[in-house]
Design an enzyme around this catalytic site. Sequence first.
Site, PDB file in Angstrom:
ATOM      1  N   ARG A 187      87.753  14.368  52.279  1.00  0.00           N
ATOM      2  CA  ARG A 187      88.783  15.334  51.895  1.00  0.00           C
ATOM      3  C   ARG A 187      89.259  15.008  50.486  1.00  0.00           C
ATOM      4  NH1 ARG A 187      87.329  18.544  55.096  1.00  0.00           N
ATOM      5  NH2 ARG A 187      88.483  19.504  56.801  1.00  0.00           N
ATOM      6  N   HIS A 235      82.127  22.277  48.949  1.00  0.00           N
ATOM      7  CA  HIS A 235      82.492  22.029  50.370  1.00  0.00           C
ATOM      8  C   HIS A 235      81.373  22.514  51.298  1.00  0.00           C
ATOM      9  CE1 HIS A 235      86.117  21.327  53.192  1.00  0.00           C
ATOM     10  NE2 HIS A 235      84.974  21.097  53.833  1.00  0.00           N
TER      11      HIS A 235
HETATM   12  P1  NAP Z   1      86.901  10.971  63.023  1.00  0.00           P
HETATM   13  O1  NAP Z   1      85.865  10.845  64.090  1.00  0.00           O
HETATM   14  O2  NAP Z   1      88.302  11.284  63.410  1.00  0.00           O
HETATM   15  O3  NAP Z   1      86.862   9.625  62.189  1.00  0.00           O
HETATM   16  C1  NAP Z   1      87.839   9.291  61.250  1.00  0.00           C
HETATM   17  C2  NAP Z   1      87.628   7.834  60.848  1.00  0.00           C
HETATM   18  O4  NAP Z   1      88.610   7.494  59.865  1.00  0.00           O
HETATM   19  C3  NAP Z   1      87.810   6.873  62.021  1.00  0.00           C
HETATM   20  O5  NAP Z   1      86.892   5.823  61.928  1.00  0.00           O
HETATM   21  C4  NAP Z   1      89.238   6.345  61.785  1.00  0.00           C
HETATM   22  O6  NAP Z   1      89.444   5.042  62.301  1.00  0.00           O
HETATM   23  C5  NAP Z   1      89.277   6.315  60.278  1.00  0.00           C
HETATM   24  N1  NAP Z   1      90.662   6.319  59.824  1.00  0.00           N
HETATM   25  C6  NAP Z   1      91.614   7.250  60.013  1.00  0.00           C
HETATM   26  N2  NAP Z   1      92.789   6.871  59.464  1.00  0.00           N
HETATM   27  C7  NAP Z   1      92.558   5.655  58.931  1.00  0.00           C
HETATM   28  C8  NAP Z   1      93.368   4.738  58.247  1.00  0.00           C
HETATM   29  N3  NAP Z   1      94.673   4.989  58.003  1.00  0.00           N
HETATM   30  N4  NAP Z   1      92.831   3.567  57.854  1.00  0.00           N
HETATM   31  C9  NAP Z   1      91.537   3.306  58.105  1.00  0.00           C
HETATM   32  N5  NAP Z   1      90.680   4.137  58.757  1.00  0.00           N
HETATM   33  C10 NAP Z   1      91.210   5.293  59.164  1.00  0.00           C
HETATM   34  O7  NAP Z   1      86.480  12.072  61.961  1.00  0.00           O
HETATM   35  P2  NAP Z   1      85.002  12.590  61.603  1.00  0.00           P
HETATM   36  O8  NAP Z   1      84.564  13.598  62.573  1.00  0.00           O
HETATM   37  O9  NAP Z   1      84.140  11.411  61.345  1.00  0.00           O
HETATM   38  O10 NAP Z   1      85.326  13.362  60.228  1.00  0.00           O
HETATM   39  C11 NAP Z   1      85.870  12.683  59.111  1.00  0.00           C
HETATM   40  C12 NAP Z   1      86.357  13.697  58.096  1.00  0.00           C
HETATM   41  O11 NAP Z   1      85.254  14.321  57.464  1.00  0.00           O
HETATM   42  C13 NAP Z   1      87.145  14.865  58.695  1.00  0.00           C
HETATM   43  O12 NAP Z   1      88.487  14.514  58.918  1.00  0.00           O
HETATM   44  C14 NAP Z   1      87.004  15.910  57.628  1.00  0.00           C
HETATM   45  O13 NAP Z   1      88.105  15.796  56.748  1.00  0.00           O
HETATM   46  C15 NAP Z   1      85.724  15.540  56.890  1.00  0.00           C
HETATM   47  N6  NAP Z   1      84.673  16.560  57.023  1.00  0.00           N
HETATM   48  C16 NAP Z   1      84.171  17.139  55.897  1.00  0.00           C
HETATM   49  C17 NAP Z   1      83.159  18.077  55.984  1.00  0.00           C
HETATM   50  C18 NAP Z   1      82.558  18.671  54.744  1.00  0.00           C
HETATM   51  O14 NAP Z   1      81.779  19.605  54.829  1.00  0.00           O
HETATM   52  N7  NAP Z   1      82.848  18.156  53.585  1.00  0.00           N
HETATM   53  C19 NAP Z   1      82.657  18.450  57.230  1.00  0.00           C
HETATM   54  C20 NAP Z   1      83.199  17.857  58.358  1.00  0.00           C
HETATM   55  C21 NAP Z   1      84.204  16.906  58.248  1.00  0.00           C
HETATM   56  P3  NAP Z   1      89.351   4.751  63.885  1.00  0.00           P
HETATM   57  O15 NAP Z   1      87.895   4.876  64.223  1.00  0.00           O
HETATM   58  O16 NAP Z   1      89.828   3.373  64.017  1.00  0.00           O
HETATM   59  O17 NAP Z   1      90.206   5.800  64.549  1.00  0.00           O
END
Ligand code: NAP
Length: 311
Positions: free
Chosen positions: A226, A274
């Site tokens: 993001r 994006h």
């Molecule tokens: P997710 O499964 O919720 O994983 C988020 C990760 O971030 C988890 O490992 C979490 O730790 C870690 N995290 C959150 N807050 C943190 C903090 N304060 N300190 C350290 N680590 C932290 O999300 P996801 O499905 O992998 O997706 C990640 C992001 O990718 C989404 O939120 C979205 O913004 C982005 N995204 C972008 C696109 C694009 O096209 N560009 C597409 C899809 C998603 P824990 O494992 O310990 O909870």
Amino acid sequence: MTLNILFAAGPDRWEDYARPLHKALTDAGLDYHLATELPPEEVDYMVYAPNSTVQDFTPYTRLKAVLNLWAGVEAVTGNPTLTVPLTRMVDAEGLTQGMVEWVTGHVLRHHLGMDAHIVNPEHRWAPEVPPLATDRKVTILGLGALGTACAEMLSALKFDLAGWARSPKEIPGMTCHSGPEGLAAALEGAEILVLLLPDTPETRDILDAQALARLAPGAAVINPGRGPLIEDAALLAALDTGQVGHATLDVFREEPLPRDDPYWAHPKVTVTPHIASETRPPSAARVVAENIRRHQSGAPLLHQVDRSAGY
Ligand code: NAP
């Protein structure tokens, strides 16, 4: 009893989703009525996207859950009118696969130094052989659904991998760090950095000048997470000093990226609009249907958002 399911993820998506959702809901054995318009007090489940016209959930008095089609939920987690469970999209076959492909491609671009040969107007013959992946330090911030899947692919390619999340993790082939105290170690000496964190108050501006200074000189920064994860002024300064050699950015604080944004013209920045990964209707519809089936049978919802954590 027939379940009323409102498709509130935007009229522009309805054409792509109608058929896959009907198929997935039927295959899940559900008795349902799916529509883009329903009386709010009769809606049982809502298929949602944060840019929906539905921003006030108060009239939806019978609502059991909101099923978000996006992985990122920062635009809805703080909505005080939403009091029922919210799920986010985790879809191994579609969204995750797309992100693994995009991240792997961009990591390999920087690892192999492909640009030098793709754009070579002076016809320079410079046989600089890149190191093997085993000698390339890659760090992933965020080890959730997407970060872990990317880590597994990069680990299969034998990169020297480090990662960071909120909670401790064990991922084969990766040195995992966690918690605020683990961030510095995860960043230290990284030559390629991938950001796959959600946008929360804790992660905003996490890549500031101090964090950028920990990377190896000339590091590549790849952000499909993001926009607000990066302090833009600090990144631009690091690009100008050479501390960061290149930034590949897919997400921005303001999207579409304004035409006069300095990122567009910067010679060391690649802007992608994006597109790192997108929810794919057929597989996403199966995730939605499975979650409704689970909730109806009393099983816990998959991928439920922890709204106090913001993701
Ligand atoms: P997710 O499964 O919720 O994983 C988020 C990760 O971030 C988890 O490992 C979490 O730790 C870690 N995290 C959150 N807050 C943190 C903090 N304060 N300190 C350290 N680590 C932290 O999300 P996801 O499905 O992998 O997706 C990640 C992001 O990718 C989404 O939120 C979205 O913004 C982005 N995204 C972008 C696109 C694009 O096209 N560009 C597409 C899809 C998603 P824990 O494992 O310990 O909870």
